[in-house]
Design a protein around this motif. Structure first.
Motif, PDB file in Angstrom:
ATOM      1  N   THR A   1      -9.137   0.656  -2.271  1.00 19.34           N
ATOM      2  CA  THR A   1     -10.005  -0.283  -1.558  1.00 19.34           C
ATOM      3  C   THR A   1     -10.528   0.418  -0.317  1.00 19.34           C
ATOM      4  OG1 THR A   1      -8.749  -2.212  -2.317  1.00 19.34           O
ATOM      5  CG2 THR A   1     -10.125  -2.508  -0.381  1.00 19.34           C
ATOM      6  N   THR A   2     -11.847   0.385  -0.118  1.00 19.18           N
ATOM      7  CA  THR A   2     -12.434   0.952   1.093  1.00 19.18           C
ATOM      8  C   THR A   2     -13.117  -0.155   1.877  1.00 19.18           C
ATOM      9  OG1 THR A   2     -14.488   1.540  -0.059  1.00 19.18           O
ATOM     10  CG2 THR A   2     -12.760   3.209   0.041  1.00 19.18           C
ATOM     11  N   VAL A   3     -13.034  -0.079   3.208  1.00 18.23           N
ATOM     12  CA  VAL A   3     -13.588  -1.141   4.054  1.00 18.23           C
ATOM     13  C   VAL A   3     -14.308  -0.549   5.257  1.00 18.23           C
ATOM     14  CG1 VAL A   3     -11.758  -2.756   3.376  1.00 18.23           C
ATOM     15  CG2 VAL A   3     -11.486  -1.394   5.463  1.00 18.23           C
TER      16      VAL A   3
ATOM     17  N   ALA B   1      -6.559  -5.312   4.724  1.00 16.29           N
ATOM     18  CA  ALA B   1      -7.984  -5.007   4.548  1.00 16.29           C
ATOM     19  C   ALA B   1      -8.849  -5.915   5.421  1.00 16.29           C
ATOM     20  CB  ALA B   1      -8.369  -5.140   3.080  1.00 16.29           C
TER      21      ALA B   1
ATOM     22  N   ARG C   1      -4.849   1.537  -7.117  1.00 16.87           N
ATOM     23  CA  ARG C   1      -6.187   0.992  -6.914  1.00 16.87           C
ATOM     24  C   ARG C   1      -6.635   1.269  -5.485  1.00 16.87           C
ATOM     25  NH1 ARG C   1      -7.762  -1.918 -11.228  1.00 16.87           N
ATOM     26  NH2 ARG C   1      -9.506  -2.819 -10.090  1.00 16.87           N
TER      27      ARG C   1
ATOM     28  N   SER D   1      -3.269   1.073  -3.278  1.00 13.45           N
ATOM     29  CA  SER D   1      -2.182   0.159  -3.604  1.00 13.45           C
ATOM     30  C   SER D   1      -1.086   0.866  -4.392  1.00 13.45           C
ATOM     31  CB  SER D   1      -2.716  -1.023  -4.412  1.00 13.45           C
ATOM     32  OG  SER D   1      -3.142  -0.580  -5.694  1.00 13.45           O
TER      33      SER D   1
ATOM     34  N   GLU E   1     -14.954   0.106  -4.288  1.00 16.44           N
ATOM     35  CA  GLU E   1     -13.839  -0.754  -3.908  1.00 16.44           C
ATOM     36  C   GLU E   1     -13.071  -1.217  -5.137  1.00 16.44           C
ATOM     37  OE1 GLU E   1     -13.228  -4.947  -1.533  1.00 16.44           O
ATOM     38  OE2 GLU E   1     -14.869  -3.620  -1.004  1.00 16.44           O
ATOM     39  N   ASP E   2     -11.743  -1.199  -5.019  1.00 11.37           N
ATOM     40  CA  ASP E   2     -10.847  -1.683  -6.067  1.00 11.37           C
ATOM     41  C   ASP E   2     -10.959  -0.881  -7.361  1.00 11.37           C
ATOM     42  OD1 ASP E   2      -9.787  -3.609  -4.433  1.00 11.37           O
ATOM     43  OD2 ASP E   2     -11.172  -5.150  -5.091  1.00 11.37           O
ATOM     44  N   ARG E   3     -11.330   0.389  -7.246  1.00 11.61           N
ATOM     45  CA  ARG E   3     -11.388   1.230  -8.431  1.00 11.61           C
ATOM     46  C   ARG E   3     -10.018   1.846  -8.685  1.00 11.61           C
ATOM     47  NH1 ARG E   3     -14.378   6.921  -8.502  1.00 11.61           N
ATOM     48  NH2 ARG E   3     -12.330   7.501  -7.741  1.00 11.61           N
TER      49      ARG E   3
ATOM     50  N   TRP F   1       0.848  -1.195   0.000  1.00 13.50           N
ATOM     51  CA  TRP F   1       0.000   0.000   0.000  1.00 13.50           C
ATOM     52  C   TRP F   1       0.878   1.237   0.000  1.00 13.50           C
ATOM     53  CZ3 TRP F   1      -4.510  -1.981  -0.947  1.00 13.50           C
ATOM     54  CH2 TRP F   1      -4.876  -3.199  -0.370  1.00 13.50           C
TER      55      TRP F   1
ATOM     56  N   ARG G   1      -9.412   3.489   4.079  1.00 16.06           N
ATOM     57  CA  ARG G   1      -9.201   3.636   2.636  1.00 16.06           C
ATOM     58  C   ARG G   1      -7.754   3.256   2.355  1.00 16.06           C
ATOM     59  NH1 ARG G   1      -7.132   7.856  -0.754  1.00 16.06           N
ATOM     60  NH2 ARG G   1      -8.232   8.041  -2.749  1.00 16.06           N
TER      61      ARG G   1
END
Length: 313
Positions: free
Chosen positions: A298-300, A278, A296, A292, A309-311, A250, A289
Motif C-alpha cells: 500500500t502506498t500513500v 495508512a 500486499r 502487509s 496500491e494494494d498490489r 505490517w 510504503r
C-alpha cells in the motif's frame, strides 16, 4: 558523464553504516566525520553500555540530573516523537524491551530464549519524564528505563550527514540500517535508494528504487530484529499500550520526510498503529510504503507510484 557516488561501509550502532559522497576524493573526510558523530551518539544514548551517559542517568532516577547538549537533544527528540504520535513512539519502553529479552546488543542476543513471555502492561509514559532544555536537566522518575532506539539512530543519521557535508564540502548520504539522511549537494538525479523488507539484503528484481533530493527516509520492520521467547516469535517494536511487540499488521513501513528523525518516528508509529496506519500517514501528508504480512503493498500520500496500491508482491 556523471561520476557515481563513492561509498564506504562499516559497523556502527549495531548495524551497517554507509557513507556515500558526490565527490570521491572527499570520502575519507566524510567517513571520518560520520565515524566521530556515531561514536558520540553511542557514548550518549546506548542502553547496552554501562558507561554511556544514559546508563549513568538511570543511576540518578528521581532527581534532576544535568545532561550534555547531545543527550538533551536526543531526549528532546524522543519526547517530541512521543507527543507527535500520541504516545505510539514512547521512550519509556526500556523495561518492556528487557522483559522481552532484548537486554543487550542484538548481535549477541540469544535468538531462542527460555522462560515465559509475560506481558509487561502499559509502559510508564513519556509525559513522566521532565526535560528542561534550557538548563539541560532531566528528571527520570523511579521505575522508568529509557530506550531511545526509536529515534536516536535516526537522529544520528541526520547529525552525521550534516557534519560530514560540512567537513567534506560535498553531497553526503548516511545510511544506518533502515535510516537514511542526506545533506549538501544532491546528485543530478537525486540519491537512488532501493527500498526492501530487509535493509541488509535488497533484491534488485523485487525491491523498488526511488530517488530522494533532501531530508530523510526510514524503514521500520518487524522482520529484521526478531527472536523467540518461550517459543513465541517476538520483535523489537513495542506497543506502549501493552508492553508487548506491536501486532504484525505490517512487516515493513517506509516513510519519507523532511528529516530522517521525522521519517523514522512516523514509520515506527505506523507499525504500532497497525490497521489505522495508512490513514494516519495520509492525514499527516507523509509519503509512505506499507507492506502487509502477506506481502500486499500500500502506498500513500504521494509515494512514487511505481507500485499500485494494494498490489500483492
Amino acid at each position: 558523464m556523471t561520476t557515481a557516488p563513492a561509498v564506504a561501509r562499516f559497523r556502527a550502532l549495531g548495524t551497517t553504516a554507509e557513507v556515500a559522497v558526490t565527490d570521491p576524493a572527499r570520502l575519507p573526510a566524510a567517513e571520518a566525520a560520520v565515524t566521530a558523530e556515531l561514536a558520540a551518539v553511542d557514548d550518549a544514548c546506548s542502553r547496552f553500555r554501562a558507561d554511556s551517559e544514559i546508563s549513568r542517568l538511570h543511576g540518578r532516577r528521581g532527581t534532576a540530573a544535568p545532561v550534555t547538549p547531545l543527550l538533551a537533544e536526543a531526549l528532546g527528540v524522543a519526547l517530541r516523537a512521543a507527543e507527535l504520535t500520541g504516545g505510539a513512539v514512547d521512550p519509556t519502553v526500556g523495561a518492556a524491551l528487557e522483559a522481552l529479552g532484548y537486554d543487550g546488543d542484538f548481535e549477541g542476543l540469544d535468538r531462542d530464549q527460555p522462560g515465559p513471555l509475560t506481558p509487561a502492561g502499559p509502559v510508564p509514559g513519556w509525559w513522566r519524564v521532565r526535560l528542561d532544555p534550557l538548563r539541560r536537566e532531566v528528571v527520570v522518575p523511579h521505575g522508568i528505563r529509557l530506550d531511545l532506539g526509536a529515534t536516536a539512530k535516526a537522529l544520528a543519521a541526520d547529525r552525521a550527514a550534516e557534519r560530514a557535508a560540512r567537513s567534506a564540502g560535498c553531497g553526503v548520504l548516511v545510511g544506518l540500517g533502515g535510516d537514511i539522511a542526506v545533506a549538501g549537494q544532491v546528485p543530478p538525479r537525486g540519491w537512488g535508494i532501493r527500498v526492501g523488507d530487509d535493509h541488509a539484503r535488497t533484491d534488485p528484481d523485487r525491491d523498488p528504487a526511488i530517488a530522494i533530493h533532501g531530508g530523510g527516509l526510514a524503514t521500520s520492520s518487524t522482520t529484521c530484529r526478531f527472536w523467540r521467547r518461550g517459543g513465541r516469535l517476538v520483535h523489537h517494536i513495542v506497543d506502549p499500550r501493552t508492553g508487548l511487540p506491536a501486532a504484525p499488521v505490517w512487516r515493513t513501513v517506509s516513510v519519507a520526510a523532511g528529516t530522517c528523525t521525522d521519517a523514522n518516528t512516523a514509520a515506527t508509529a505506523a507499525i504500532v498503529l497497525g490497521d489505522t496506519a495508512a490513514d494516519w500517514l495520509t492525514g499527516h501528508r507523509l509519503p509512505a510504503r506499507l507492506v502487509s504480512r502477506d506481502g500486499r503493498v500500500t502506498t500513500v500520500a504521494g509515494w512514487p507510484d511505481d507500485e499500485r496500491e494494494d498490489r500483492p508482491r
